[in-house]
Motif scaffolding. Sequence first.
Motif, PDB file in Angstrom:
ATOM      1  N   GLY A   2      32.274  45.581  27.745  1.00  0.00           N
ATOM      2  CA  GLY A   2      32.482  45.995  29.131  1.00  0.00           C
ATOM      3  C   GLY A   2      31.609  47.136  29.584  1.00  0.00           C
ATOM      4  N   ASP A   3      31.046  47.905  28.654  1.00  0.00           N
ATOM      5  CA  ASP A   3      30.194  49.040  29.013  1.00  0.00           C
ATOM      6  C   ASP A   3      28.742  48.652  29.231  1.00  0.00           C
ATOM      7  OD1 ASP A   3      32.313  50.814  28.948  1.00  0.00           O
ATOM      8  OD2 ASP A   3      31.990  51.362  26.846  1.00  0.00           O
ATOM      9  N   GLU A   4      28.377  47.426  28.873  1.00  0.00           N
ATOM     10  CA  GLU A   4      27.006  46.987  29.121  1.00  0.00           C
ATOM     11  C   GLU A   4      26.771  46.894  30.627  1.00  0.00           C
ATOM     12  OE1 GLU A   4      26.053  43.417  27.043  1.00  0.00           O
ATOM     13  OE2 GLU A   4      26.696  44.198  25.092  1.00  0.00           O
ATOM     14  N   SER A   5      25.596  47.262  31.079  1.00  0.00           N
ATOM     15  CA  SER A   5      25.342  47.394  32.517  1.00  0.00           C
ATOM     16  C   SER A   5      25.608  46.109  33.294  1.00  0.00           C
ATOM     17  CB  SER A   5      23.909  47.869  32.756  1.00  0.00           C
ATOM     18  OG  SER A   5      22.967  46.947  32.217  1.00  0.00           O
ATOM     19  N   GLY A  53      39.623  42.719  45.928  1.00  0.00           N
ATOM     20  CA  GLY A  53      40.225  43.825  46.647  1.00  0.00           C
ATOM     21  C   GLY A  53      41.171  44.621  45.767  1.00  0.00           C
ATOM     22  N   GLU A  54      40.873  44.623  44.451  1.00  0.00           N
ATOM     23  CA  GLU A  54      41.716  45.302  43.466  1.00  0.00           C
ATOM     24  C   GLU A  54      40.835  46.212  42.603  1.00  0.00           C
ATOM     25  OE1 GLU A  54      44.006  42.472  41.224  1.00  0.00           O
ATOM     26  OE2 GLU A  54      44.380  41.221  42.998  1.00  0.00           O
ATOM     27  N   PRO A  55      40.517  47.420  43.098  1.00  0.00           N
ATOM     28  CA  PRO A  55      39.585  48.294  42.375  1.00  0.00           C
ATOM     29  C   PRO A  55      40.059  48.730  40.998  1.00  0.00           C
ATOM     30  CG  PRO A  55      40.623  49.446  44.211  1.00  0.00           C
ATOM     31  CD  PRO A  55      40.947  48.000  44.372  1.00  0.00           C
ATOM     32  N   GLU A  56      41.362  48.629  40.740  1.00  0.00           N
ATOM     33  CA  GLU A  56      41.893  49.068  39.448  1.00  0.00           C
ATOM     34  C   GLU A  56      42.199  47.906  38.509  1.00  0.00           C
ATOM     35  OE1 GLU A  56      41.856  52.241  38.797  1.00  0.00           O
ATOM     36  OE2 GLU A  56      41.173  52.621  40.855  1.00  0.00           O
ATOM     37  N   ALA A  57      41.761  46.700  38.862  1.00  0.00           N
ATOM     38  CA  ALA A  57      42.066  45.531  38.035  1.00  0.00           C
ATOM     39  C   ALA A  57      41.552  45.724  36.613  1.00  0.00           C
ATOM     40  CB  ALA A  57      41.449  44.279  38.648  1.00  0.00           C
ATOM     41  N   ASP A  58      42.416  45.433  35.621  1.00  0.00           N
ATOM     42  CA  ASP A  58      42.001  45.583  34.230  1.00  0.00           C
ATOM     43  C   ASP A  58      41.275  44.331  33.747  1.00  0.00           C
ATOM     44  OD1 ASP A  58      43.998  43.701  33.819  1.00  0.00           O
ATOM     45  OD2 ASP A  58      45.372  45.093  32.816  1.00  0.00           O
ATOM     46  N   ALA A  59      40.833  44.345  32.491  1.00  0.00           N
ATOM     47  CA  ALA A  59      40.048  43.236  31.961  1.00  0.00           C
ATOM     48  C   ALA A  59      40.816  41.925  31.989  1.00  0.00           C
ATOM     49  CB  ALA A  59      39.594  43.550  30.537  1.00  0.00           C
ATOM     50  N   ALA A  60      42.134  41.984  31.736  1.00  0.00           N
ATOM     51  CA  ALA A  60      42.940  40.764  31.748  1.00  0.00           C
ATOM     52  C   ALA A  60      42.989  40.150  33.139  1.00  0.00           C
ATOM     53  CB  ALA A  60      44.350  41.072  31.243  1.00  0.00           C
ATOM     54  N   ARG A 104      29.383  45.368  33.267  1.00  0.00           N
ATOM     55  CA  ARG A 104      30.086  46.331  34.124  1.00  0.00           C
ATOM     56  C   ARG A 104      29.848  46.027  35.601  1.00  0.00           C
ATOM     57  NH1 ARG A 104      28.177  50.460  31.966  1.00  0.00           N
ATOM     58  NH2 ARG A 104      26.524  50.964  33.462  1.00  0.00           N
ATOM     59  N   ARG A 105      28.597  45.707  35.962  1.00  0.00           N
ATOM     60  CA  ARG A 105      28.302  45.380  37.360  1.00  0.00           C
ATOM     61  C   ARG A 105      29.075  44.144  37.815  1.00  0.00           C
ATOM     62  NH1 ARG A 105      23.517  43.958  36.846  1.00  0.00           N
ATOM     63  NH2 ARG A 105      23.542  41.759  37.438  1.00  0.00           N
ATOM     64  N   ALA A 106      29.083  43.102  36.983  1.00  0.00           N
ATOM     65  CA  ALA A 106      29.809  41.879  37.335  1.00  0.00           C
ATOM     66  C   ALA A 106      31.303  42.145  37.444  1.00  0.00           C
ATOM     67  CB  ALA A 106      29.537  40.794  36.300  1.00  0.00           C
ATOM     68  N   THR A 107      31.850  42.945  36.532  1.00  0.00           N
ATOM     69  CA  THR A 107      33.273  43.268  36.576  1.00  0.00           C
ATOM     70  C   THR A 107      33.619  44.009  37.856  1.00  0.00           C
ATOM     71  OG1 THR A 107      33.354  43.380  34.160  1.00  0.00           O
ATOM     72  CG2 THR A 107      35.143  44.444  35.349  1.00  0.00           C
TER      73      THR A 107
END
Length: 251
Positions: A44-47, A61-68, A50-53
């Motif tokens: 997840g830390d790869e650029s 519209g969920e800025p705090e959405a986790d990986a799941a 991270r950009r896609a996430t």
Amino acid sequence: MSVEFEADAVVLDIEGTTSATGFVTEVLYPYSRERLGRLLVERGDESDVRRATDQVRELLGEPEADAARVEQALTGWLDEDRKATPLKTLQGILWSEGFARGELVSHFYDDVVPVLRRWRAAGLRQYVYSSGSVAAQRAWFAHSPNGDLLPLMEGFFDTENAGPKQSADAYRTITAAIAIRPGRTLFLSDRPAELDAARTAGWYTAGVRRPGEPYYDHGTGGHPEVRSFDHITVGSSVGQARPLPETSRGR
């Protein structure tokens, strides 16, 4: 069903045009589905990841959405065959690595590669414009059953560096990038809405209709129609596009 155009560049769609959509949906989609979750958690830390996430969170519209939650959204879009840019970016990462490891080999219809080689030898400039990421496109052409086809192509465009494929502005963006005027560029696709957008931007168009492809029954929306690349002749002398008399146009 033969067509003739006078153009300096050909821009190719992939799914349904050069290659079978079924290969993508039955081989590549499951491959990426099995690996998306691990990619998000472990890298997840790869650029690019991270950009896609972040793009997924923005679309939700969920800025705090986790990986799941991000994975849930991505797999939902995959099921819908939604051409979402972050999904295509992440799939491109996974597919590129799968091709490089020899776990994947791309598919091309038998009529495609000989024609691309002939066009390239004649000096025609060839590009790809697909909803799949540029990374995925490059891996697709580099790892074909016919070997590395990258030398045949001059550039690759996707929904991130060009825009949505049903928007005429995307084709104008490509025109600016390749520096070939619209009236000297031919677009090949199986989707009438994409062909309409390219024509609106001033490009020449031909619809590729292959039996068994999802858009076969849609016809070509009035664009010149072919069933094989063997039925397309492209020359580069000065002039206008000239469909041959026997050209069949989609209804």
